[in-house]
Design a protein around this motif. Structure first.
Motif, PDB file in Angstrom:
ATOM      1  N   GLU A 117       6.393   7.958   7.555  1.00 28.67           N
ATOM      2  CA  GLU A 117       5.847   6.419   8.491  1.00 28.67           C
ATOM      3  C   GLU A 117       5.943   5.077   7.105  1.00 28.67           C
ATOM      4  N   VAL A 118       5.160   5.444   6.494  1.00 29.45           N
ATOM      5  CA  VAL A 118       5.353   4.787   4.905  1.00 29.45           C
ATOM      6  C   VAL A 118       6.372   4.293   4.682  1.00 29.45           C
ATOM      7  N   LYS A 119       7.123   5.015   4.363  1.00 31.38           N
ATOM      8  CA  LYS A 119       8.584   4.596   3.976  1.00 31.38           C
ATOM      9  C   LYS A 119       9.495   4.040   4.624  1.00 31.38           C
ATOM     10  N   ARG A 120       8.937   4.152   5.885  1.00 27.13           N
ATOM     11  CA  ARG A 120       9.851   3.268   6.821  1.00 27.13           C
ATOM     12  C   ARG A 120       9.510   1.790   6.911  1.00 27.13           C
ATOM     13  N   ALA A 121       7.782   1.744   7.100  1.00 26.77           N
ATOM     14  CA  ALA A 121       7.535   0.442   6.662  1.00 26.77           C
ATOM     15  C   ALA A 121       8.252   0.151   5.671  1.00 26.77           C
ATOM     16  N   TYR A 122       7.878   0.861   4.015  1.00 25.71           N
ATOM     17  CA  TYR A 122       8.280  -0.048   2.776  1.00 25.71           C
ATOM     18  C   TYR A 122       9.394  -0.893   2.747  1.00 25.71           C
ATOM     19  N   ARG A 123      10.664  -0.095   3.685  1.00 33.01           N
ATOM     20  CA  ARG A 123      11.523  -0.278   4.104  1.00 33.01           C
ATOM     21  C   ARG A 123      11.998  -1.142   4.552  1.00 33.01           C
ATOM     22  N   LYS A 124      11.666  -1.448   5.696  1.00 31.10           N
ATOM     23  CA  LYS A 124      11.496  -2.449   6.828  1.00 31.10           C
ATOM     24  C   LYS A 124      10.613  -3.301   5.821  1.00 31.10           C
ATOM     25  N   ALA A 130       2.120  -1.702  -3.866  1.00 29.93           N
ATOM     26  CA  ALA A 130       2.069  -0.852  -3.529  1.00 29.93           C
ATOM     27  C   ALA A 130       1.789   0.090  -2.896  1.00 29.93           C
ATOM     28  N   TYR A 131       3.381   0.178  -2.239  1.00 32.96           N
ATOM     29  CA  TYR A 131       4.226   1.099  -2.161  1.00 32.96           C
ATOM     30  C   TYR A 131       4.022   2.750  -2.803  1.00 32.96           C
ATOM     31  N   ASP A 132       4.032   2.025  -4.158  1.00 28.03           N
ATOM     32  CA  ASP A 132       3.800   3.364  -5.725  1.00 28.03           C
ATOM     33  C   ASP A 132       2.549   3.811  -5.704  1.00 28.03           C
ATOM     34  N   LEU A 133       1.186   2.625  -5.385  1.00 32.92           N
ATOM     35  CA  LEU A 133       0.076   2.769  -5.252  1.00 32.92           C
ATOM     36  C   LEU A 133      -0.220   4.162  -4.763  1.00 32.92           C
ATOM     37  N   ILE A 134      -0.102   4.470  -3.304  1.00 32.20           N
ATOM     38  CA  ILE A 134       0.201   4.569  -1.947  1.00 32.20           C
ATOM     39  C   ILE A 134       1.113   6.051  -2.350  1.00 32.20           C
ATOM     40  N   LYS A 135       2.157   6.136  -3.024  1.00 29.29           N
ATOM     41  CA  LYS A 135       2.784   7.482  -3.371  1.00 29.29           C
ATOM     42  C   LYS A 135       2.269   8.104  -3.991  1.00 29.29           C
ATOM     43  N   LYS A 136       1.875   7.860  -5.362  1.00 30.49           N
ATOM     44  CA  LYS A 136       0.961   8.702  -6.212  1.00 30.49           C
ATOM     45  C   LYS A 136      -0.343   8.917  -6.012  1.00 30.49           C
ATOM     46  N   GLU A 137      -1.147   8.166  -4.892  1.00 29.53           N
ATOM     47  CA  GLU A 137      -2.100   8.723  -4.298  1.00 29.53           C
ATOM     48  C   GLU A 137      -2.265   9.288  -3.598  1.00 29.53           C
ATOM     49  N   LYS A 138      -1.246   9.512  -2.029  1.00 32.87           N
ATOM     50  CA  LYS A 138      -0.818  10.446  -1.929  1.00 32.87           C
ATOM     51  C   LYS A 138       0.004  11.670  -2.162  1.00 32.87           C
ATOM     52  N   GLY A 139       0.083  11.546  -2.999  1.00 36.06           N
ATOM     53  CA  GLY A 139       0.836  12.730  -3.297  1.00 36.06           C
ATOM     54  C   GLY A 139       2.750  12.475  -2.967  1.00 36.06           C
ATOM     55  N   PHE A 140       3.078  11.911  -2.517  1.00 31.77           N
ATOM     56  CA  PHE A 140       3.895  11.457  -1.462  1.00 31.77           C
ATOM     57  C   PHE A 140       5.623  11.355  -2.284  1.00 31.77           C
ATOM     58  N   LYS A 141       6.910  12.279  -2.305  1.00 37.15           N
ATOM     59  CA  LYS A 141       7.434  11.875  -2.735  1.00 37.15           C
ATOM     60  C   LYS A 141       8.701  10.408  -2.177  1.00 37.15           C
ATOM     61  N   PHE A 185      -2.151  -0.154   1.802  1.00 38.99           N
ATOM     62  CA  PHE A 185      -1.700   0.410   2.757  1.00 38.99           C
ATOM     63  C   PHE A 185      -1.604  -0.829   3.789  1.00 38.99           C
ATOM     64  N   GLU A 186      -2.657  -1.640   4.086  1.00 44.41           N
ATOM     65  CA  GLU A 186      -3.366  -2.781   4.696  1.00 44.41           C
ATOM     66  C   GLU A 186      -1.526  -3.412   4.847  1.00 44.41           C
ATOM     67  N   LEU A 187      -1.445  -3.832   3.675  1.00 44.64           N
ATOM     68  CA  LEU A 187      -0.360  -4.805   2.595  1.00 44.64           C
ATOM     69  C   LEU A 187       0.727  -3.767   3.589  1.00 44.64           C
ATOM     70  N   ILE A 188       1.300  -2.729   2.853  1.00 38.73           N
ATOM     71  CA  ILE A 188       2.325  -2.219   3.992  1.00 38.73           C
ATOM     72  C   ILE A 188       2.691  -2.349   5.223  1.00 38.73           C
ATOM     73  N   GLY A 189       1.075  -2.816   5.886  1.00 41.78           N
ATOM     74  CA  GLY A 189       1.040  -2.670   7.184  1.00 41.78           C
ATOM     75  C   GLY A 189       1.552  -1.229   7.909  1.00 41.78           C
ATOM     76  N   VAL A 190       0.129  -0.395   7.965  1.00 42.65           N
ATOM     77  CA  VAL A 190       0.047   0.665   8.339  1.00 42.65           C
ATOM     78  C   VAL A 190      -1.074   1.851   7.891  1.00 42.65           C
ATOM     79  N   SER A 191      -1.819   2.745   9.044  1.00 45.72           N
ATOM     80  CA  SER A 191      -3.184   2.890   8.587  1.00 45.72           C
ATOM     81  C   SER A 191      -2.611   3.614   8.326  1.00 45.72           C
ATOM     82  N   GLU A 192      -4.392   3.697   7.037  1.00 42.39           N
ATOM     83  CA  GLU A 192      -4.336   4.913   6.338  1.00 42.39           C
ATOM     84  C   GLU A 192      -3.555   6.104   6.454  1.00 42.39           C
ATOM     85  N   ASP A 193      -4.311   6.870   7.951  1.00 44.41           N
ATOM     86  CA  ASP A 193      -3.304   8.552   7.462  1.00 44.41           C
ATOM     87  C   ASP A 193      -1.707   8.320   8.014  1.00 44.41           C
TER      88      ASP A 193
END
Length: 285
Positions: free
Chosen positions: A234-241, A274-285, A221-229
């Protein structure tokens, strides 16, 4: 050819001082023309310099040399450059897959950066000039310096201080640098956990080979630049940027030296992991 100043100098010198005035005007005009030429082409010279607009290859060369020179200056900031720091710099060169000639040029620039009279402000201004102030290239330059300083897993207060000077010289605020430092520290831990772009990854065939720890997820999460919550949007926007800013082909097209493309690929892969790990662990699509 620059002669405007000479003509004006001779004209006004003749009007107000006759022949002697013309000579003085010619001299002052010549100084004016030379100053204007240096302003227009800051890396020009009477030999081996740029003539006309600097080519892409020349600008890339200046960026390349400045990267390793400033890296040497950061290493020197603690006092004596240690063997470990030299080895870390050599490791970066190896990661770039430099050929012998490129490696020699990088080593020479690194040694220049260690000199006590190294003109840091001048070099940073040169970087801003050759990049035409492009944010993503300046950011990459700064990130390389931060990555090199963090390569041993810690950041000395003197290294932090010189990184702030570098960031300011490139046009970044103190807050922006501190964010990059946090992201780089998280990236270092993330790599140590086996998820770095240039390590033998734990992420193979689209599956994580071992369950990541809570700390590794936090680092992602910190590598992507967003908070854990942060939510999925928000995660996808930070990742794409981040991916847009670090896309290797885009960076090279904008002036990144091709020799440094491997580092750009590593950074992009690091962000992707980092993004792939977050997606998997949080169940994001």
């Amino acid at each position: 050819m620059h002669y405007f100043g000479k003509l004006i100098g001779v004209l006004f010198g003749t009007m107000f001082g006759g022949f002697l005035g013309a000579l003085i005007g010619l001299y002052l005009g010549h100084r004016f023309d030379r100053a204007r030429a240096r302003a227009n082409h800051p890396f020009g010279g009477t030999s081996g310099g740029y003539r006309g607009t600097a080519s892409q290859q020349q600008r890339q060369g200046e960026f390349f040399k400045a990267t390793f020179a400033v890296m040497g200056h950061v290493a020197k900031s603690k006092g004596q450059v240690t063997r470990q720091e030299i080895e870390l710099a050599s490791n970066i060169m190896q990661r770039m897959r430099l050929d012998p000639e490129q490696t020699s040029a990088a080593q020479a620039a690194f040694r220049d950066g260690k000199e006590s009279d190294f003109p840091l402000d001048e070099i940073l201004q040169k970087v801003r000039t050759v990049t035409a102030g492009r944010y993503d290239l300046l950011q990459f330059f700064l990130e390389v310096q931060v990555s090199a300083a963090f390569a041993d897993g810690s950041l000395d207060p003197k290294e932090r201080a010189i990184l702030h000077t570098i960031a300011q010289g490139l046009g970044f605020s103190a807050a922006q640098l501190e964010q990059r430092l946090r992201m780089q520290e998280a990236a270092f831990r993330f790599q140590q956990g086996g998820f770095g772009g240039h390590h033998q990854g734990q992420y193979q065939g689209g599956q994580w080979q071992q369950a990541p720890s809570a700390n590794q997820l936090k680092d992602a999460f910190e590598l992507i630049g967003v908070s854990e919550d942060a939510d999925s949007r928000e995660v996808k926007r930070a990742y794409r940027k981040l991916m847009n800013e670090h896309h290797p082909d885009k960076l090279v097209a904008k002036g990144l030296p091709p020799e440094m493309m491997e580092m750009a690929k590593e950074k992009a892969q690091e962000i992707q992991n980092a993004y792939d790990l977050i997606k998997k662990e949080k169940g994001f699509k």
